[in-house]
Scaffold this motif. Sequence first.
Motif: not given
Length: 673
Positions: A204-210, A259-267
Motif C-alpha cells: 500500500a505504501h508503494l501504491r500511494k507513493a507511485l 516523470i523524474e519529479e514523480a520518481r523523486a517525490d516517491a523516493s
Amino acid sequence: MTQARPVVTNIPVPRQLLRGERRPHIALVGLPRGGKSTLFQAASSTAVEAGCLEGSALPYATSRINVGLEQADLVDLPSVRTFHDLAEADRRVLLALVGGQPGKGGFKAPDLLIQVVDATALEPGLALSQELCELGKPLVIALNRLDEAREKGIYINVAALSEALGVPVVPTVAHMGKGIAGLFETALATLRSGTCPLPQSPGAHLRKALAPLDEILGLPALAAAFPVPRTLLLTQLAKGDTWFGAEMAERFPTLVPAIEEARADASRQLPRPLAEELFADRHYRAAALHEQVTRLGHAAERAGWKRALDRIFLHPRWGLIGTLAVFALVLFMVFEVSTTLDSITSAPLAAWVGQWEPDSTAGVIGRAVADGLVGLVGIVVPYMLPLVLLLVSLEESGVMHRVAFVVDRGFHRIGLHGGVAVPFLLGLGCNVPALSAVAASSAGRERIVASLLITFVPCSARSAIVLAIGGKYLGWEGVLGIFLLTMLIIAVAGRLLTRRYVQASPGMIQAIPPYALPQWRRLLAITWERTSDILTIVTPLLVLGSVVLALLAHFGADAFINTLLLPVTHWWLGLPVALGVPILFGVLRKELSLLMVYQALGSQDIAPLLDWVQIATFLVFLTFYVPCVSTFAVMLKTIGRRDALFSIGLSVAVALGIALLCRVLLNGVDLLL
C-alpha cells in the motif's frame, strides 16, 4: 461363446477445436535450470525450428504440438532472471513475450505463458511469477521437480499457490514425462476460459507513493507507443530502467521532467530509494507466499515400489535399463515361449501335412491350402498372440508408456516419435501386428515412415534363419553383426525417409499414466482388435500364394524360376543358381526359405557347398528382403497401394545393395586372411 465387445474410449470434444487458424501460441518461460527445455523436448515434434531473438544471439526453438484433438505452437524462449533489473537478455525475452518475434521464421506474440518453476527452489520462481502476472496474459505454472522437493522434505500446497496467484498450477516431473499431458490440457482450458492472473500489486505504501507517476502514464499516446501493460511500464520507469527511460526520452521528451519529479517525490515518501524499495517489496511478497504454501517435513516422502520403478524406467540416465529389460522380455517371449508353442502347435501340424505327397493337380492344390493354413497357425498361435498379449499387458500396466518416453529422443533422430516403440517391439515377433499397431497409434508421415521401417525389423522368422544358419556357420560374431547392421540400416533409412516425406507431424505429448494391474477382459479385447486383420486380410493371400507356388513346383517351373533369377542369385549375390526358388518362396513365408535351401542344395550341412562369404551374403539379403505376403497385405490397408509398392521397391533395393556391399567387403577380408 459371446463375442468380445470392442474397446471404446469416450473423449469430450469442445465445440470449437483449437487448431488451424485457431491454433494458440504458447511460450515456455522460466529461470535457468528449471526444466523448461526438458519439457519442450518432451512435447516437441521431430521438426523443431530454431532461431535467435532479434538483434541478439539468444536462441529460441518452436514446434507444433498435438494436445488431444487440438494443436498449439510452442516456443521455448531463453531463460530469464527477472524483469526488475532488465539486463539485455531479459529485455529481449520481455519484448518477445509482449510482441513476438518478427520476420521470417519468427513467432507471434504468445497467447498464453507456461512458467516452469523449480519446486526445489520455489521462492525465486515465485518472484518471477509475480512479474509475469503483470504482462496481462493467461499464465499456467508447471511446478516441476516436485518429486525431488518431496524427497528433500519440502511439501507444497498446490491448491493454495494456485489460489494466491489466480493461475492454474500443475505438478510435473519433466525429465520423466509426468504431468506434461495434463499441463497442456490445462493450458488450453485456461485459454478458453479467458482466465488471467490476479494483479500482484506492490504494498500500500508503494501504491500511494507511485500514484502521481501512474497518473502521468495514463495518457493514450503512451499506451500506443509502449506495447506493454501499464503496470509493467509503471514499474520499469519507477525503478529507472535505462531502456525504458531512453525510449521515453526519445518519444516523449516533454514528459521526462514530470516523470523524474514523480520518481523523486516517491523516493522522498519511502524509507529507502525507490528502486531498492521496489526490489525489497517484490522479494518480501515472494517470501511471504513461499512461507504460506510450503512446509518442511521430518523426512522425505516415499512412494515405495512405484518410485523405485520410475527410477528404473524414467530416470534420465538409468531409464535405459528398464527399456532394455522390456526388450529382453520380448526376446525371451519370441525365442523361448514362442518357439516352444511352435513346437507343440504348428510343427506337429506341418509334420502331419508333410506326410501327404499328392501327385494330381487337385491333390497339390489341397496340399497347398493345408500348407497355407498351417503357416497361418504358425504365425498366429506361437508368435502373434503371445507377443501382442504381452505388449498389451505392458501398455495397460503403464510400463510401455514409460519405455516410449525414454526412447522418444532416440526415435526423434530418425524422424519418429517414441510412441512407435511398441509397434517396433511387436515387429520382433511378427511385422503384421506391428503394422496394425502403427495404424492405430499414428497418422500422416509418422504412419508411413514407421510402416516402411518396420519391414526392416527382423521378425521371428527372419531371426530364426539368422540364428539357425549364422549361429552354426558364422558364430556369434556374425549373428551380432547382422543384427547391428539391421539397426544401422533402420536409423539411416529413417533419416532418408523423413526427407522424402518432408511434412513433419506435430509433437506428440506422451501421457505417463499411473501403474495399474491389467484386466483380463480388456486385455483379450484389445489383443483381438489388433490381430483380427490376420483373418480378414492375411489368410486369403497366404493360402492363394501357397497354391500359386505349389502349382509352379508341380509343373516343373523350378528350373525356369531359377533361370529368371540367375542375374540376382549368381551374378549379383554370388550364390548358387539353385537358391533362386528358396528366395522366391521367402515372399510367402521366410521359414520356407530355410527349408528349401536344404532341399535345393540336397543337404542339411551347407558348409561344403557355400563358403562363409556366401552364407553371410545370403543371410543379409534375406534379412532386408521383402518380409512376406502377409506384411504386404496389411500395408495395402494401412498406408495405401502407392506406399506399399514403394516399400517393396525399397526393401528389394536395400537388400540387393547391402548384400552386394557385404559380399565385396567380405571377399576383401577373405583375401587378406
